[in-house]
Design an enzyme around this catalytic site. Sequence first.
Site, PDB file in Angstrom:
ATOM      1  N   LEU A 164     -34.521 -55.048 -58.703  1.00 16.36           N
ATOM      2  CA  LEU A 164     -34.657 -55.482 -57.309  1.00 16.36           C
ATOM      3  C   LEU A 164     -34.374 -54.345 -56.338  1.00 16.36           C
ATOM      4  O   LEU A 164     -33.953 -54.584 -55.205  1.00 16.36           O
ATOM      5  CB  LEU A 164     -33.680 -56.643 -57.045  1.00 16.36           C
ATOM      6  CG  LEU A 164     -33.770 -57.822 -58.028  1.00 16.36           C
ATOM      7  CD1 LEU A 164     -32.535 -58.706 -57.946  1.00 16.36           C
ATOM      8  CD2 LEU A 164     -35.030 -58.639 -57.759  1.00 16.36           C
TER       9      LEU A 164
ATOM     10  N   MET B 215     -29.469 -40.991 -59.029  1.00 15.15           N
ATOM     11  CA  MET B 215     -30.858 -40.502 -58.957  1.00 15.15           C
ATOM     12  C   MET B 215     -31.439 -40.648 -57.549  1.00 15.15           C
ATOM     13  O   MET B 215     -32.190 -39.785 -57.085  1.00 15.15           O
ATOM     14  CB  MET B 215     -31.692 -41.287 -59.977  1.00 15.15           C
ATOM     15  CG  MET B 215     -33.080 -40.773 -60.178  1.00 15.15           C
ATOM     16  SD  MET B 215     -33.096 -39.093 -60.842  1.00 15.15           S
ATOM     17  CE  MET B 215     -34.861 -38.815 -60.893  1.00 15.15           C
TER      18      MET B 215
ATOM     19  N   ASP C 167     -45.696 -33.669 -61.501  1.00 12.59           N
ATOM     20  CA  ASP C 167     -45.456 -34.340 -60.208  1.00 12.59           C
ATOM     21  C   ASP C 167     -45.493 -33.326 -59.071  1.00 12.59           C
ATOM     22  O   ASP C 167     -44.661 -32.410 -59.014  1.00 12.59           O
ATOM     23  CB  ASP C 167     -44.088 -35.037 -60.209  1.00 12.59           C
ATOM     24  CG  ASP C 167     -44.103 -36.367 -60.946  1.00 12.59           C
ATOM     25  OD1 ASP C 167     -45.195 -36.812 -61.377  1.00 12.59           O
ATOM     26  OD2 ASP C 167     -43.018 -36.961 -61.086  1.00 12.59           O
TER      27      ASP C 167
ATOM     28  N   GLY D 226     -43.877 -38.671 -64.642  1.00  4.24           N
ATOM     29  CA  GLY D 226     -44.540 -39.675 -65.464  1.00  4.24           C
ATOM     30  C   GLY D 226     -43.483 -40.704 -65.825  1.00  4.24           C
ATOM     31  O   GLY D 226     -42.368 -40.331 -66.196  1.00  4.24           O
TER      32      GLY D 226
ATOM     33  N   GLY E 216     -36.558 -35.425 -56.571  1.00  2.58           N
ATOM     34  CA  GLY E 216     -37.260 -35.016 -57.777  1.00  2.58           C
ATOM     35  C   GLY E 216     -37.310 -36.112 -58.810  1.00  2.58           C
ATOM     36  O   GLY E 216     -36.843 -37.234 -58.572  1.00  2.58           O
TER      37      GLY E 216
ATOM     38  N   ASN F 238     -46.481 -36.512 -66.707  1.00  2.00           N
ATOM     39  CA  ASN F 238     -47.219 -36.057 -65.525  1.00  2.00           C
ATOM     40  C   ASN F 238     -46.625 -34.787 -64.941  1.00  2.00           C
ATOM     41  O   ASN F 238     -45.414 -34.571 -65.013  1.00  2.00           O
ATOM     42  CB  ASN F 238     -47.162 -37.113 -64.407  1.00  2.00           C
ATOM     43  CG  ASN F 238     -47.837 -38.424 -64.777  1.00  2.00           C
ATOM     44  OD1 ASN F 238     -48.520 -38.515 -65.796  1.00  2.00           O
ATOM     45  ND2 ASN F 238     -47.623 -39.433 -63.970  1.00  2.00           N
TER      46      ASN F 238
ATOM     47  N   ASP G  13     -34.373 -39.821 -52.122  1.00  2.00           N
ATOM     48  CA  ASP G  13     -35.685 -39.935 -52.764  1.00  2.00           C
ATOM     49  C   ASP G  13     -35.556 -41.006 -53.853  1.00  2.00           C
ATOM     50  O   ASP G  13     -34.815 -40.814 -54.820  1.00  2.00           O
ATOM     51  CB  ASP G  13     -36.056 -38.562 -53.359  1.00  2.00           C
ATOM     52  CG  ASP G  13     -37.389 -38.552 -54.084  1.00  2.00           C
ATOM     53  OD1 ASP G  13     -38.024 -39.609 -54.185  1.00  2.00           O
ATOM     54  OD2 ASP G  13     -37.784 -37.463 -54.553  1.00  2.00           O
TER      55      ASP G  13
ATOM     56  N   ASP H 146     -37.101 -45.714 -63.200  1.00  2.52           N
ATOM     57  CA  ASP H 146     -37.297 -45.162 -64.557  1.00  2.52           C
ATOM     58  C   ASP H 146     -35.951 -44.761 -65.167  1.00  2.52           C
ATOM     59  O   ASP H 146     -35.718 -44.943 -66.367  1.00  2.52           O
ATOM     60  CB  ASP H 146     -38.208 -43.927 -64.512  1.00  2.52           C
ATOM     61  CG  ASP H 146     -39.569 -44.228 -63.907  1.00  2.52           C
ATOM     62  OD1 ASP H 146     -39.971 -45.406 -63.875  1.00  2.52           O
ATOM     63  OD2 ASP H 146     -40.233 -43.265 -63.459  1.00  2.52           O
TER      64      ASP H 146
HETATM   65  O1  RIB Z   1     -41.914 -43.734 -61.374  1.00  2.00           O
HETATM   66  C1  RIB Z   1     -42.075 -42.440 -60.893  1.00  2.00           C
HETATM   67  C2  RIB Z   1     -43.204 -41.755 -61.601  1.00  2.00           C
HETATM   68  O2  RIB Z   1     -44.400 -42.438 -61.312  1.00  2.00           O
HETATM   69  C3  RIB Z   1     -43.459 -40.332 -61.190  1.00  2.00           C
HETATM   70  O3  RIB Z   1     -42.762 -39.391 -61.977  1.00  2.00           O
HETATM   71  C4  RIB Z   1     -44.964 -40.195 -61.263  1.00  2.00           C
HETATM   72  O4  RIB Z   1     -45.408 -39.245 -62.164  1.00  2.00           O
HETATM   73  C5  RIB Z   1     -45.490 -41.585 -61.575  1.00  2.00           C
HETATM   74  O5  RIB Z   1     -45.798 -41.745 -62.894  1.00  2.00           O
END
Ligand code: RIB
Length: 288
Positions: A206, A267, A12, A38, A272, A10, A231, A237
């Site tokens: 969690l 992170m 963002d 993404g 970002g 994605n 953030d 992820d």
């Molecule tokens: O988990 C965060 C992600 O969720 C972002 O980078 C956004 O693009 C969405 O997919």
Amino acid sequence: MTIWNLGGINADFVYSVPHIPAPGETLDASSRDFFLGGKGANMSVAAARAGSHVCHIGAVGGDGRWAIDRLTEYGVDTRTISTVETETAHAMIFVAEDGENGIVVYPGANRAIPEKTLLQSLTNAKTGDWFFTQNEVNLQIEGAKFAKETGLNVAYAAAPFDADVTSQMLRYLDFLILNEVEAEQLKAATGQGPADLPVKDVIVTLGSKGATWFGARGETHVPSHKVTPVDTTGAGDTFTGYVIAGLDRGQPILQAMQTAAKAAAIMVTRHGTADVIPSLADVRAFSG
Ligand code: RIB
């Protein structure tokens, strides 16, 4: 070995706002930033930064060359990304002053990945490699089935949650990761809690409370590191990408989770998404 990650890519657009807008509310953003994101791309970058060889399987539109270039720059193998006649996916992300977020995704090319791209990629996979996917793309079930039948390990992050797809994926999985809301949704859909699922290893994340691993010997909790959030977007992820990288490198799962918890903590202190995911060197230097 190699991680073959079928995942979303994605653009963002991140808006810093005082709070997540309520229904009917209009707000000024104090800044707007642009990142590669993404869930799939974030996880690919995290796993690559953790030291794994990652082939990202996915698609962008003709407007998405920049995304491929950034993934390559961050150490991800991008030869398995196709360019299709649908615009690159994007996300609008609102980040509130307390670090929490709200996200809207336009799926675009992420849901137009050609089956040929998936199958040609996995033809090059070797026994013992990992196939990994999430729910921002098409072809998850086809990919997991093919991967299982050809002797790969199969991992899945059930995000964003889709009860139907997740239920169909369970039979192919060696590893499942989901957050506590998704775990509740899965239980509502299947009647099974994390410990009851037919999957060897399940992790429930969690947030600031850490993560719990459900394995053959029961459940084990790994706490998070306390940091001041800037953030939270992409922290989950990052955790997932680091765990998959640890498994790919043959680490015990608890060790992989402990490293991943440090990466996620760093992170959370950064604004970002894929562009700011910490490297293994950052994680080793982390003292929190
Ligand atoms: O988990 C965060 C992600 O969720 C972002 O980078 C956004 O693009 C969405 O997919």
